[in-house]
Design an enzyme around this catalytic site. Structure first.
Site, PDB file in Angstrom:
ATOM      1  N   GLN A 161       0.808  -1.231   0.000  1.00 48.28           N
ATOM      2  CA  GLN A 161       0.000   0.000   0.000  1.00 48.28           C
ATOM      3  C   GLN A 161       0.839   1.277   0.000  1.00 48.28           C
ATOM      4  O   GLN A 161       0.542   2.223  -0.725  1.00 48.28           O
ATOM      5  CB  GLN A 161      -0.938   0.016   1.211  1.00 48.28           C
ATOM      6  CG  GLN A 161      -2.103  -0.949   1.074  1.00 48.28           C
ATOM      7  CD  GLN A 161      -3.092  -0.828   2.221  1.00 48.28           C
ATOM      8  OE1 GLN A 161      -3.009   0.096   3.025  1.00 48.28           O
ATOM      9  NE2 GLN A 161      -4.006  -1.768   2.310  1.00 48.28           N
ATOM     10  N   HIS A 199      -7.821  -1.549   7.020  1.00 45.63           N
ATOM     11  CA  HIS A 199      -6.918  -1.904   8.118  1.00 45.63           C
ATOM     12  C   HIS A 199      -6.029  -0.686   8.349  1.00 45.63           C
ATOM     13  O   HIS A 199      -5.570  -0.065   7.392  1.00 45.63           O
ATOM     14  CB  HIS A 199      -6.122  -3.147   7.754  1.00 45.63           C
ATOM     15  CG  HIS A 199      -5.126  -3.569   8.813  1.00 45.63           C
ATOM     16  ND1 HIS A 199      -5.368  -3.399  10.164  1.00 45.63           N
ATOM     17  CD2 HIS A 199      -3.905  -4.133   8.718  1.00 45.63           C
ATOM     18  CE1 HIS A 199      -4.325  -3.854  10.840  1.00 45.63           C
ATOM     19  NE2 HIS A 199      -3.416  -4.303   9.987  1.00 45.63           N
ATOM     20  N   GLY A 257     -13.685 -11.394   2.795  1.00 46.04           N
ATOM     21  CA  GLY A 257     -14.523 -10.822   1.754  1.00 46.04           C
ATOM     22  C   GLY A 257     -15.669 -11.731   1.309  1.00 46.04           C
ATOM     23  O   GLY A 257     -16.788 -11.253   1.098  1.00 46.04           O
ATOM     24  N   GLU A 297      -3.124 -11.208  16.395  1.00 50.52           N
ATOM     25  CA  GLU A 297      -2.567 -12.203  15.472  1.00 50.52           C
ATOM     26  C   GLU A 297      -1.222 -12.738  15.958  1.00 50.52           C
ATOM     27  O   GLU A 297      -0.896 -13.895  15.733  1.00 50.52           O
ATOM     28  CB  GLU A 297      -2.505 -11.675  14.031  1.00 50.52           C
ATOM     29  CG  GLU A 297      -1.534 -10.556  13.774  1.00 50.52           C
ATOM     30  CD  GLU A 297      -1.831  -9.792  12.486  1.00 50.52           C
ATOM     31  OE1 GLU A 297      -2.951  -9.876  11.956  1.00 50.52           O
ATOM     32  OE2 GLU A 297      -0.928  -9.072  12.020  1.00 50.52           O
TER      33      GLU A 297
HETATM   34  P1  NDP Z   1      -6.149  -9.551  -1.330  1.00 54.33           P
HETATM   35  O1  NDP Z   1      -4.786 -10.094  -1.275  1.00 54.33           O
HETATM   36  O2  NDP Z   1      -7.305 -10.494  -1.323  1.00 54.33           O
HETATM   37  O3  NDP Z   1      -6.334  -8.621  -2.625  1.00 54.33           O
HETATM   38  C1  NDP Z   1      -5.348  -7.745  -2.971  1.00 54.33           C
HETATM   39  C2  NDP Z   1      -5.693  -7.028  -4.267  1.00 54.33           C
HETATM   40  O4  NDP Z   1      -4.623  -6.143  -4.546  1.00 54.33           O
HETATM   41  C3  NDP Z   1      -5.833  -7.939  -5.472  1.00 54.33           C
HETATM   42  O5  NDP Z   1      -6.802  -7.415  -6.332  1.00 54.33           O
HETATM   43  C4  NDP Z   1      -4.446  -7.863  -6.098  1.00 54.33           C
HETATM   44  O6  NDP Z   1      -4.438  -8.040  -7.499  1.00 54.33           O
HETATM   45  C5  NDP Z   1      -4.070  -6.442  -5.823  1.00 54.33           C
HETATM   46  N1  NDP Z   1      -2.608  -6.281  -5.754  1.00 54.33           N
HETATM   47  C6  NDP Z   1      -1.722  -6.996  -5.034  1.00 54.33           C
HETATM   48  N2  NDP Z   1      -0.472  -6.551  -5.197  1.00 54.33           N
HETATM   49  C7  NDP Z   1      -0.577  -5.520  -6.067  1.00 54.33           C
HETATM   50  C8  NDP Z   1       0.376  -4.658  -6.648  1.00 54.33           C
HETATM   51  N3  NDP Z   1       1.684  -4.752  -6.348  1.00 54.33           N
HETATM   52  N4  NDP Z   1      -0.077  -3.703  -7.509  1.00 54.33           N
HETATM   53  C9  NDP Z   1      -1.392  -3.592  -7.801  1.00 54.33           C
HETATM   54  N5  NDP Z   1      -2.341  -4.387  -7.271  1.00 54.33           N
HETATM   55  C10 NDP Z   1      -1.935  -5.337  -6.418  1.00 54.33           C
HETATM   56  O7  NDP Z   1      -6.271  -8.490  -0.137  1.00 54.33           O
HETATM   57  P2  NDP Z   1      -7.391  -8.395   1.009  1.00 54.33           P
HETATM   58  O8  NDP Z   1      -8.693  -8.071   0.379  1.00 54.33           O
HETATM   59  O9  NDP Z   1      -7.278  -9.557   1.922  1.00 54.33           O
HETATM   60  O10 NDP Z   1      -6.844  -7.131   1.845  1.00 54.33           O
HETATM   61  C11 NDP Z   1      -7.106  -5.809   1.436  1.00 54.33           C
HETATM   62  C12 NDP Z   1      -7.171  -4.950   2.686  1.00 54.33           C
HETATM   63  O11 NDP Z   1      -8.262  -5.366   3.492  1.00 54.33           O
HETATM   64  C13 NDP Z   1      -5.913  -5.037   3.574  1.00 54.33           C
HETATM   65  O12 NDP Z   1      -5.692  -3.776   4.136  1.00 54.33           O
HETATM   66  C14 NDP Z   1      -6.363  -6.008   4.665  1.00 54.33           C
HETATM   67  O13 NDP Z   1      -5.670  -5.820   5.886  1.00 54.33           O
HETATM   68  C15 NDP Z   1      -7.812  -5.615   4.818  1.00 54.33           C
HETATM   69  N6  NDP Z   1      -8.676  -6.623   5.419  1.00 54.33           N
HETATM   70  C16 NDP Z   1      -8.673  -7.909   4.973  1.00 54.33           C
HETATM   71  C17 NDP Z   1      -9.521  -8.848   5.527  1.00 54.33           C
HETATM   72  C18 NDP Z   1      -9.563 -10.248   5.001  1.00 54.33           C
HETATM   73  O14 NDP Z   1     -10.175 -11.090   5.665  1.00 54.33           O
HETATM   74  N7  NDP Z   1      -8.997 -10.576   3.853  1.00 54.33           N
HETATM   75  C19 NDP Z   1     -10.416  -8.509   6.646  1.00 54.33           C
HETATM   76  C20 NDP Z   1     -10.407  -7.099   6.980  1.00 54.33           C
HETATM   77  C21 NDP Z   1      -9.533  -6.218   6.412  1.00 54.33           C
HETATM   78  P3  NDP Z   1      -3.805  -9.380  -8.166  1.00 54.33           P
HETATM   79  O15 NDP Z   1      -4.898 -10.386  -8.107  1.00 54.33           O
HETATM   80  O16 NDP Z   1      -3.433  -8.964  -9.539  1.00 54.33           O
HETATM   81  O17 NDP Z   1      -2.610  -9.768  -7.322  1.00 54.33           O
HETATM   82 MG    MG Z   2      -7.015  -9.151  12.146  1.00 55.37          MG
END
Ligand code: NDP
Ligand code: MG
Length: 335
Positions: free
Chosen positions: A87, A109, A135, A196
């Site tokens: 990020q 987050h 999600g 965690e």
């Molecule tokens: P994911 O790993 O599921 O998704 C990440 C997304 O970002 C994908 O679309 C991915 O695309 C893209 N991405 C990854 N790396 C890059 C990059 N270098 N450049 C551009 N795009 C990129 O993430 P989450 O949904 O799990 O997490 C997102 C946020 O939500 C975080 O802040 C997390 O802490 C928070 N969160 C997550 C929860 C969960 O249970 N998962 C719960 C509550 C909060 P690609 O497919 O091309 O890699």
């Molecule tokens: Mg947590």
């Protein structure tokens, strides 16, 4: 002090009328937020890099994936739903230059904002709306007419209007159907890391490993140690997930319950509690955050080495074999 909780009647979806919500990333959270908001009548755009399954999913779901720059330019609310480790760089290069005053920056987050890796420009507030679930659950509960509880927080100095926009967003993803708990960036980030490290990931996995190794070193078969120290944990967790520790203790044998009260505090003893306090201090002081940020800047050599070593542990080999005997378990492989 207990948390303030907001419900559907406290949130006004019409605040999002005429506004565009840009969802950056179509992963676990991104796809759920985008679909739920769109179904709630909100104008949603999605940024997703091409080349992977998430890009195809966004197209299949009827979005026209944009670049991050385009989405930030067009969005009034911009939610960064990318992995926490990427990020900060993406924010500096592709988000921040296009964040004009009056836009609202969002996240799920608080790590990057709380530890100063994402600094909003003058005139931009930050609101955290964090579902307390993955999600796919955020999506399936919404489709069912329900929702997953969320946390909401604003950065220091944020306006009341930004908070109300955040609540409207939380309503749009279904969060206020369940309840939205008010917190702060510091509290969300620090309790998340502590939880965690000490319980969910670090504490539980090392409790399992230590107990497994104790039995194996004492000459017991590793298969028995696996069943007792890892496999059966799920049954116990399900019980207290549903009815608290009391329901778990009610459901197990009296022998097990007596062992819990008398032996549990000897495992989680004063020394362990002292260590928990030290770990909490490292989280609060930013020491853990700095360590993890620098580790990533160095391309994570220690992290990768630990991951490699842990994957070779005897418990992993034994587990793979035993899970093949239990076809009802959907075996997940990690290579
Ligand atoms: P994911 O790993 O599921 O998704 C990440 C997304 O970002 C994908 O679309 C991915 O695309 C893209 N991405 C990854 N790396 C890059 C990059 N270098 N450049 C551009 N795009 C990129 O993430 P989450 O949904 O799990 O997490 C997102 C946020 O939500 C975080 O802040 C997390 O802490 C928070 N969160 C997550 C929860 C969960 O249970 N998962 C719960 C509550 C909060 P690609 O497919 O091309 O890699
Ligand atoms: Mg947590």
């Amino acid at each position: 002090m207990t948390a303030k909780i907001y419900y559907d009647n406290d949130a006004d979806l019409s605040l999002l009328e005429g506004k565009t919500v840009a969802i950056l990333g179509y992963g676990s959270q991104g796809h759920a937020h985008a679909l739920n908001l769109r179904d709630s009548g909100v104008n949603v755009i999605v940024a997703q890099r091409p080349g992977g399954a998430n890009y195809e999913a966004a197209k299949r779901d009827g979005f026209e994936p944009l670049s991050i720059e385009e989405a930030v330019q067009q969005g009034d609310l911009v939610n960064i739903l990318l992995p926490d480790e990427v990020q900060a760089d993406i924010y500096r290069q592709h988000v921040r230059p296009h964040l004009k005053p009056g836009k609202l920056l969002m996240c799920s987050h608080g790590f990057n904002v709380h530890f100063g890796q994402i600094e909003p420009p003058e005139g931009v507030d930050v609101v955290l709306v964090a579902p307390k679930g993955p999600g796919h659950l955020v999506r399936s509960e919404y489709v069912r007419g329900a929702g997953v509880p969320c946390l909401i927080a604003t950065n220091e100095g944020a306006s009341e209007e930004s908070f109300r926009l955040g609540l409207a967003y939380a309503k749009g993803i279904g969060g206020t159907r369940a309840g939205v708990l008010q917190t702060t960036f510091a509290e969300e980030t620090e309790t998340d890391l502590f939880g965690e490290q000490v319980v969910l990931c670090g504490g539980v996995s090392h409790l399992i490993l230590a107990a497994f190794e104790t039995l194996v070193e004492a000459g017991y078969q590793p298969e028995m140690a696996y069943f007792e120290c890892l496999h059966e944990l799920k049954l116990i967790v399900d019980l207290f997930y549903e009815g608290g520790l009391s329901y778990m203790r009610y459901s197990v044998s009296n022998t097990a319950e007596y062992g819990d009260y008398t032996r549990g505090p000897r495992v989680i003893n004063q020394q362990v509690r002292q260590e928990m306090k030290r770990i909490l201090q490292e989280v609060q002081s930013g020491q853990f955050a700095r360590e993890w940020i620098l580790e990533n800047k160095a391309n994570a050599p220690a992290f990768k080495a630990m991951r490699r070593r842990q994957r070779q542990h005897l418990i992993e080999q034994v587990g793979r074999r035993l899970r093949e005997l239990m076809p009802w378990i959907e075996d997940k492989k990690v290579e």
